[in-house]
Write a protein that holds these residues in place. Sequence first.
Motif, mmCIF file in Angstrom:
data_model
loop_
_atom_site.group_PDB
_atom_site.id
_atom_site.type_symbol
_atom_site.label_atom_id
_atom_site.label_comp_id
_atom_site.label_asym_id
_atom_site.label_seq_id
_atom_site.Cartn_x
_atom_site.Cartn_y
_atom_site.Cartn_z
ATOM 1 N N ALA A 182 -3.099 -0.940 -30.969
ATOM 2 C CA ALA A 182 -1.796 -1.208 -31.581
ATOM 3 C C ALA A 182 -1.500 -2.702 -31.580
ATOM 4 N N ARG A 183 -1.845 -3.388 -30.494
ATOM 5 C CA ARG A 183 -1.625 -4.839 -30.438
ATOM 6 C C ARG A 183 -2.493 -5.573 -31.452
ATOM 7 N N VAL A 184 -3.760 -5.172 -31.559
ATOM 8 C CA VAL A 184 -4.653 -5.804 -32.539
ATOM 9 C C VAL A 184 -4.139 -5.545 -33.951
ATOM 10 N N ARG A 185 -3.691 -4.345 -34.204
ATOM 11 C CA ARG A 185 -3.163 -4.011 -35.525
ATOM 12 C C ARG A 185 -1.953 -4.890 -35.858
ATOM 13 N N THR A 186 -1.070 -5.099 -34.896
ATOM 14 C CA THR A 186 0.098 -5.960 -35.104
ATOM 15 C C THR A 186 -0.331 -7.385 -35.439
ATOM 16 N N VAL A 187 -1.280 -7.909 -34.674
ATOM 17 C CA VAL A 187 -1.773 -9.270 -34.912
ATOM 18 C C VAL A 187 -2.418 -9.370 -36.289
ATOM 19 N N MET A 188 -3.275 -8.426 -36.619
ATOM 20 C CA MET A 188 -3.989 -8.475 -37.891
ATOM 21 C C MET A 188 -3.038 -8.338 -39.080
ATOM 22 N N ARG A 189 -2.062 -7.476 -38.973
ATOM 23 C CA ARG A 189 -1.112 -7.311 -40.082
ATOM 24 C C ARG A 189 -0.316 -8.582 -40.329
ATOM 25 N N TRP A 190 -0.015 -9.318 -39.281
ATOM 26 C CA TRP A 190 0.729 -10.550 -39.467
ATOM 27 C C TRP A 190 -0.204 -11.680 -39.905
ATOM 28 N N ALA A 191 -1.354 -11.807 -39.254
ATOM 29 C CA ALA A 191 -2.218 -12.971 -39.452
ATOM 30 C C ALA A 191 -3.091 -12.895 -40.707
ATOM 31 N N ALA A 192 -3.536 -11.726 -41.092
ATOM 32 C CA ALA A 192 -4.498 -11.627 -42.201
ATOM 33 C C ALA A 192 -3.991 -12.248 -43.497
ATOM 34 N N PRO A 193 -2.772 -11.962 -43.946
ATOM 35 C CA PRO A 193 -2.329 -12.590 -45.199
ATOM 36 C C PRO A 193 -2.177 -14.108 -45.079
ATOM 37 N N ARG A 194 -1.814 -14.579 -43.900
ATOM 38 C CA ARG A 194 -1.619 -16.020 -43.700
ATOM 39 C C ARG A 194 -2.932 -16.751 -43.490
ATOM 40 N N TRP A 195 -3.948 -16.021 -43.072
ATOM 41 C CA TRP A 195 -5.260 -16.623 -42.816
ATOM 42 C C TRP A 195 -5.789 -17.285 -44.069
ATOM 43 N N LEU A 196 -5.497 -16.743 -45.217
ATOM 44 C CA LEU A 196 -5.924 -17.321 -46.492
ATOM 45 C C LEU A 196 -5.431 -18.760 -46.633
ATOM 46 N N LEU A 197 -4.240 -19.045 -46.164
ATOM 47 C CA LEU A 197 -3.688 -20.397 -46.264
ATOM 48 C C LEU A 197 -4.319 -21.367 -45.280
ATOM 49 N N PRO A 202 -9.218 -20.690 -45.973
ATOM 50 C CA PRO A 202 -9.556 -19.865 -47.141
ATOM 51 C C PRO A 202 -11.029 -19.471 -47.222
ATOM 52 N N LEU A 203 -11.941 -20.336 -46.811
ATOM 53 C CA LEU A 203 -13.364 -19.982 -46.882
ATOM 54 C C LEU A 203 -13.708 -18.840 -45.933
ATOM 55 N N ALA A 204 -13.213 -18.906 -44.715
ATOM 56 C CA ALA A 204 -13.475 -17.830 -43.757
ATOM 57 C C ALA A 204 -12.836 -16.530 -44.230
ATOM 58 N N PHE A 205 -11.630 -16.617 -44.769
ATOM 59 C CA PHE A 205 -10.939 -15.448 -45.295
ATOM 60 C C PHE A 205 -11.759 -14.786 -46.398
ATOM 61 N N LEU A 206 -12.184 -15.574 -47.367
ATOM 62 C CA LEU A 206 -12.946 -15.026 -48.494
ATOM 63 C C LEU A 206 -14.284 -14.445 -48.051
ATOM 64 N N ARG A 207 -14.944 -15.143 -47.139
ATOM 65 C CA ARG A 207 -16.242 -14.666 -46.641
ATOM 66 C C ARG A 207 -16.068 -13.320 -45.923
ATOM 67 N N HIS A 208 -15.043 -13.195 -45.101
ATOM 68 C CA HIS A 208 -14.798 -11.953 -44.365
ATOM 69 C C HIS A 208 -14.473 -10.802 -45.317
ATOM 70 N N TYR A 209 -13.575 -11.031 -46.251
ATOM 71 C CA TYR A 209 -13.187 -9.950 -47.154
ATOM 72 C C TYR A 209 -14.276 -9.610 -48.164
ATOM 73 N N TRP A 210 -15.082 -10.565 -48.543
ATOM 74 C CA TRP A 210 -16.220 -10.278 -49.416
ATOM 75 C C TRP A 210 -17.193 -9.338 -48.696
ATOM 76 N N ARG A 211 -17.478 -9.619 -47.427
ATOM 77 C CA ARG A 211 -18.381 -8.747 -46.660
ATOM 78 C C ARG A 211 -17.791 -7.365 -46.471
ATOM 79 N N GLU A 212 -16.480 -7.302 -46.268
ATOM 80 C CA GLU A 212 -15.839 -5.998 -46.110
ATOM 81 C C GLU A 212 -15.929 -5.186 -47.389
ATOM 82 N N LEU A 213 -15.719 -5.822 -48.516
ATOM 83 C CA LEU A 213 -15.812 -5.114 -49.808
ATOM 84 C C LEU A 213 -17.251 -4.662 -50.106
#
Length: 101
Positions: free
Chosen positions: A69-84, A87-98
């Motif tokens: 639950a704590r990790v979920r809270t952190v990820m829900r808040w941080a993931a959208p802001r991580w792009l700002l 951005p390279l790490a964000f795109l690399r992570h989400y590309w691998r997930e897709l």
Amino acid sequence: MSRIAEEKRVVEAMVRLYCRRKEGNRTLCPQCAELLSYAHARLDHCRYGDSKPTCRRCPHHCYRPDMRARVRTVMRWAAPRWLLYDPLAFLRHYWRELRRG
């Protein structure tokens, strides 16, 4: 870079971003340090190793319910802001997930 090392880097980046921006701490607070340490320990013992999917898509959740639950809270808040912030790490992570999805 191994899949586990990459996941550790992603979790650490998001926990640090959450602690710094959401909670206003210059360094990791004890609760965030505990969460990060727990996440790294769980990743070290991941049964899937380098064929590991992202934790969100993993069929076996290895976190205790309270930590999950704590990790979920952190990820829900941080993931959208991580792009700002990284951005390279964000795109690399989400590309691998897709790709693995």
